[in-house]
Enzyme design. Structure first.
Site, short mmCIF file in Angstrom:
data_model
loop_
_atom_site.label_atom_id
_atom_site.label_comp_id
_atom_site.label_asym_id
_atom_site.label_seq_id
_atom_site.Cartn_x
_atom_site.Cartn_y
_atom_site.Cartn_z
N ARG A 1 0.83 -1.34 0.04
CA ARG A 1 -0.09 0.10 -0.17
C ARG A 1 0.82 1.28 0.04
O ARG A 1 0.52 2.30 -0.72
CB ARG A 1 -0.81 -0.02 1.08
N THR A 2 1.82 1.48 0.85
CA THR A 2 2.55 2.59 1.13
C THR A 2 3.22 2.86 -0.29
O THR A 2 3.07 3.99 -0.73
CB THR A 2 3.53 2.54 2.16
N LYS B 1 25.47 -3.77 -1.92
CA LYS B 1 26.70 -3.74 -2.03
C LYS B 1 27.49 -3.04 -0.89
O LYS B 1 28.67 -2.84 -0.92
CB LYS B 1 27.28 -3.19 -3.28
N ARG C 1 11.40 3.98 2.85
CA ARG C 1 11.07 3.02 3.97
C ARG C 1 12.48 2.29 4.21
O ARG C 1 13.09 1.67 3.36
CB ARG C 1 10.16 2.17 3.46
C1 NCD Z 1 2.09 -0.88 8.19
C2 NCD Z 1 3.57 -0.75 8.10
O1 NCD Z 1 4.27 -0.89 7.37
O2 NCD Z 1 3.93 -0.43 9.47
N1 NCD Z 1 1.42 -0.98 6.77
C3 NCD Z 1 1.04 -0.20 6.19
O3 NCD Z 1 2.24 0.57 5.67
N2 NCD Z 1 0.09 0.18 5.71
C4 NCD Z 1 1.54 -1.91 9.13
C5 NCD Z 1 2.02 -3.23 9.22
O4 NCD Z 1 2.85 -3.78 8.30
O5 NCD Z 1 1.77 -4.18 9.78
#
Ligand code: NCD
Length: 306
Positions: free
Chosen positions: A51-52, A80, A101
């Site tokens: 989703r993100t 690397k 992320r």
């Molecule tokens: C969450 C995350 O990545 O922290 N997911 C998300 O971004 N919607 C929640 C999860 O992974 O449990």
């Protein structure tokens, strides 16, 4: 230049304007379709995501911009041994904005110190997830009509769940908010959040282990997945993973207007029979994520919208 690393990087007024902009986009998405023509978003994902990452990409595409990036550490030069600082120095000349992320707490913050473009924290380890929080706030605002005077139940992995940490920090700034933390002893909310956020601000909260008992009083029940990837050993995960399962029977304890939210992905913590309940809004919540990220991109790129 601004970044979004912590959910507190935008004050309440700025957060509210961002949510207002997201609501404007919901009412007239086509008015925004060319606003980011020629702009590029880089998605730097060192950890799994559905989703993100995709909602960030959809958001930029909806605004007329383009996207580039990688979706695992293995497929980037991190494999690397490249540092986040070096990566972001280079990406700064390839894109106009980036979402990162990373499994390490603080990595997006480090990136922002070396970056020449706005950096958005798309989740850093068990720490924060500010864009999920914006999504959650928009969902509550749209479906409850307010962000004040709410009793919020947070259930599951409150120790490692970064969405919960960010949501508590952000919501604690609104009037009349109280929290009920529902978790087993081992997965309780970290002390630093209790002390530095809840106690510091005098926010009422209680910690319980029984879900059914507290359900009748809640305006929102925010369910979370037990964060397997943050456990030191698999046995602990297996013992705790199914500790809360929200099913139809338990939903009978909830008020008729209580929202069930979940950042997703869900594993076992909500049975699929709950999906048809009108109070279950987690898929709607995921939809709102695109609008809020459109608003965020526009805000950080300081794009003027007529
Ligand atoms: C969450 C995350 O990545 O922290 N997911 C998300 O971004 N919607 C929640 C999860 O992974 O449990």
């Amino acid at each position: 230049m601004r970044h979004l690393i912590s959910p507190l990087d935008f004050n309440v007024e700025e957060t509210n304007s961002l949510l207002d902009l997201a609501e404007k986009i919901i009412t007239d998405p086509s008015a925004f379709k060319n606003v980011c023509n020629g702009k590029k978003l880089a998605t730097l994902f060192y950890e799994p995501s559905t989703r993100t990452r995709l909602s960030f990409e959809a958001a930029m595409l909806n605004l007329g911009g383009s996207v580039l990036g990688f979706s695992s550490a293995d497929s980037s030069s991190a494999a690397k041994g490249e540092s986040v600082a070096d990566t972001i120095r280079v990406i700064s000349s390839y894109a106009d904005i980036c979402a990162m992320r990373h499994p390490k707490e603080g990595a997006p913050m480090v990136a922002s110190q070396y970056s020449r473009i706005p950096v958005i924290n798309a989740g850093d380890g068990g720490h924060n997830h500010p864009t999920q929080t914006l999504t959650d706030l928009l969902t509550i605002k749209q479906l409850k009509g307010r962000l004040t005077d709410l009793k919020i139940g947070l259930c599951g992995d409150l120790k490692f769940g970064r969405t919960v940490h960010s949501l508590i920090s952000s919501l604690s700034r609104y009037e009349g908010i109280s929290f009920v933390m529902i978790s087993p002893e081992e997965l309780k909310l970290p002390d630093y959040i209790k002390h530095e956020v809840l106690e510091e601000k005098g926010i009422p909260y209680k910690e319980v282990t029984n879900l059914e008992e507290v359900m009748p009083d809640l305006d929102v029940l925010y369910m979370t997945r037990v964060q397997r990837e943050r456990f030191f050993n698999e046995e602990d995960y297996i013992r705790l993973k199914d500790i809360y399962i929200l099913d139809k029977k338990k939903m009978a304890h909830a008020g008729k207007d209580m929202l069930v939210m979940h950042p997703l992905p869900r594993v076992n913590e909500i049975t699929t029979e709950v999906d048809d309940d009108p109070r279950a809004v987690y898929f709607k919540q995921a939809e709102y994520g695109v609008y809020v990220r459109m608003a965020l991109i526009l805000t950080l790129l300081e794009m003027e919208v007529q």
